[in-house]
Design an enzyme around this catalytic site. Structure first.
Site, mmCIF file in Angstrom:
data_model
loop_
_atom_site.group_PDB
_atom_site.id
_atom_site.type_symbol
_atom_site.label_atom_id
_atom_site.label_comp_id
_atom_site.label_asym_id
_atom_site.label_seq_id
_atom_site.Cartn_x
_atom_site.Cartn_y
_atom_site.Cartn_z
ATOM 1 N N HIS A 36 95.267 60.391 66.497
ATOM 2 C CA HIS A 36 96.719 60.318 66.290
ATOM 3 C C HIS A 36 97.057 59.246 65.255
ATOM 4 C CE1 HIS A 36 96.757 56.542 68.423
ATOM 5 N NE2 HIS A 36 95.992 57.096 69.339
ATOM 6 N N ASP A 335 91.079 57.460 68.794
ATOM 7 C CA ASP A 335 90.026 56.696 68.125
ATOM 8 C C ASP A 335 88.762 56.659 68.984
ATOM 9 O OD1 ASP A 335 91.207 55.109 70.064
ATOM 10 O OD2 ASP A 335 91.356 53.310 68.807
#
Ligand code: NAG
Ligand code: NAG
Ligand code: NAG
Ligand code: NAG
Ligand code: NAG
Ligand code: NAG
Length: 464
Positions: A36, A335
């Protein structure tokens, strides 16, 4: 560069039957894993002057995608469009989930499907929506009013909505590295008892930093919650850089850099990357087990998709319809997901920001599957988008066994690699096994005993 490449576009009607070849290699499938965009902190420490009410964008509060994050994914979407629609002409110019009836072609390539699987979190879902807006939602004349979207005041001209799918976050072992998984926690707790990690934790530098942060932040800081502090400080430097030093009087660039470097090392450990190889504790290789339980599932999923795609070439059986029509499978995640994926593949150095650490906002991995018509064998290419405005970089040759000097690698190399870190059992099952159960039968017995005990307890408590 593109002119040196032979592009074959079978334009049946409006340019939606498309293929791309590089020499004898034909692209047949793309999988994408992205992180994101820019967001607010997901939480912070007690003494932080920037608490939840300091974050007002994206609906407000913890963990929301910001307008900057939306922009990052809009831009990544435009870049993906430029690569796959523009340069490669592999995706069609406009989104069509189903072949339109005016197309006479019976080719199995005549539909275009993109399947987006997001983790069940606002910021990943909205990142996916922003990305698709960049790919297929622009007012560029490629979609048709009243066919692809309603021609009415209030509907953005050219915006074609594309579905974003999700699964329950607690059981999302592919995208959510915090999904409920006692086995993963057991492995991590064991890893923390290895000499390498113990020595690291007990080193003067780390103890001194954890002690100082404990004093500053109003909570006991250990290597497991250190990331909350460094991540909040990272974001506060983006949004409150002018006041962070006066409000958190102990904050200095040097302290941040040191804490961040320690956290980077912790993250390597958490993803199964140790200097000690193999790092064996009580007979368990915690490096391999960690890589199997974190990055293993998503790599296995991607390889499975490619195997099915290949198996279904030229077949029209009903179980092949979905994959035959699918050109792009997308994971919209975190991540931690990219980091685990790269660590599983032992290419974590590509995941890092310049001085080590976690993948940056809108980082994306592209896994392209090709068939070489010269030898009839499958090849793959892995490409990385490091962050907003960075281009696409070939990283295929970083994978063990892949040849230097070319960005293509035999799919067998990846298949074999994936096999070495495939979860020992289906992950939703493996997560509930005990590390020290000698074999699966034993686990079943102990689960049975637990079930019996619970049943007896419940009965005893009058709940049965
Ligand atoms: C997600 O967004 C909605 C508003 O659209 C908000 O009510 C909700 O709290 C958000 N959820 C999380 C977990 O942030
Ligand atoms: C869209 O709506 C406008 C205004 O009502 C109209 O002029 C135009 O012809 C419409 N276009 C299509 C393709 O229907
Ligand atoms: C922790 O604080 C002490 C006292 O201010 C200082 O001497 C030491 O360098 C700090 N440790 C780290 C790792 O910054
Ligand atoms: C914050 O300010 C410092 C200087 O005080 C600067 O070095 C740093 O690059 C800034 N960070 C961001 C994210 O703007
Ligand atoms: C589709 O079904 C056929 C026959 O039932 C089976 O042999 C084949 O393996 C299946 N293919 C896939 C990709 O599931
Ligand atoms: C590939 O190239 C790198 C850097 O040029 C070199 O260090 C490495 O040994 C090469 N690997 C192989 C397998 O040739």
């Amino acid at each position: 560069m593109v002119s040196a490449i032979s592009i074959l576009a079978l334009l049946a009607l409006s340019g939606h039957v498309t293929t791309y070849s590089d020499g004898t290699k034909e692209l047949i499938f793309v999988q994408t894993l992205w992180r994101h965009g820019d967001r607010s902190p997901t939480k912070t420490f007690p003494t932080d002057p920037f608490q939840e009410d300091a974050w007002t964008f994206g609906g407000g509060g913890w963990g929301q995608l910001s307008p900057a994050g939306m922009k990052q994914h809009l831009n990544l979407g435009k870049m993906l469009r430029s690569r796959y629609v523009g340069d490669y002409q592999f995706f069609p110019t406009k989104y069509n989930a189903k072949q339109v009836t005016t197309c006479s072609s019976t080719s199995t390539n005549s539909e275009f499907q993109i399947y987006v699987r997001s983790t069940d979190v606002n910021r990943t879902i909205i990142s996916a929506m922003s990305n698709l807006l960049g790919q297929y939602g622009q007012n560029d004349g490629s979609s048709v009013p009243d066919v692809d979207y309603p021609n009415i005041t209030g509907w953005p001209t050219g915006y074609v909505p594309i579905a974003v799918h999700t699964v329950d976050d607690d059981t999302d072992h592919l995208g959510n590295m915090e999904a409920t998984c006692p086995f993963r926690e057991q492995v991590w707790n064991l890893a923390k008892t290895s000499d390498e990690v113990k020595n690291f934790i007990n080193s003067e530098k780390v103890q001194s930093m954890l002690g100082n942060l404990t004093k500053f932040t109003g909570q006991t800081v250990d290597i497991d919650n250190l990331w909350i502090i460094t991540n909040a400080l990272y974001i506060e430097q983006i949004y409150y850089n002018d006041t962070i030093r006066t409000k958190n009087t102990w904050f200095t660039d040097d302290l941040y850099a040191q804490a961040d470097a320690i956290n980077d090392q912790v993250q390597l450990y958490q993803n199964g990357i140790f200097k000690t190889v193999p790092n064996v504790v009580n007979g368990h290789d915690v490096g391999v087990l960690t890589r199997k339980v974190r990055g293993g599932p998503i790599l296995d999923d991607m390889v499975m998709h490619m195997n099915i795609k290949l198996d279904c070439q030229g077949k029209t059986t009903p179980n092949c319809t979905w994959i035959n029509n699918l050109k792009n499978y997308v994971y919209s995640a975190h991540d931690t997901t990219i980091y685990a994926f790269f660590s599983a593949l032992l290419i974590e150095e590509y995941a890092v920001k310049p001085n080590g650490g976690y993948p940056l906002y809108s980082a994306a991995v592209l896994l392209e599957l090709y068939i070489d018509h010269a030898d009839n064998k499958p090849y793959f290419k892995m490409v990385y988008h490091e962050q907003e405005n960075s281009g696409f970089k070939d990283i295929t040759m970083g994978i063990q066994g892949c040849p230097n000097g070319t960005s293509y690698c035999s799919l067998d190399i990846l298949r074999n690699f994936a096999q070495t870190i495939k979860p020992d059992q289906p992950i939703d099952q493996w997560c509930y096994t005990d590390l020290d159960a000698k074999h699966a039968g034993m686990t079943t017995v102990s689960l049975f005993l637990i079930a019996v005990i619970l049943a007896i307890q419940n009965d005893f408590m009058g709940l049965f």
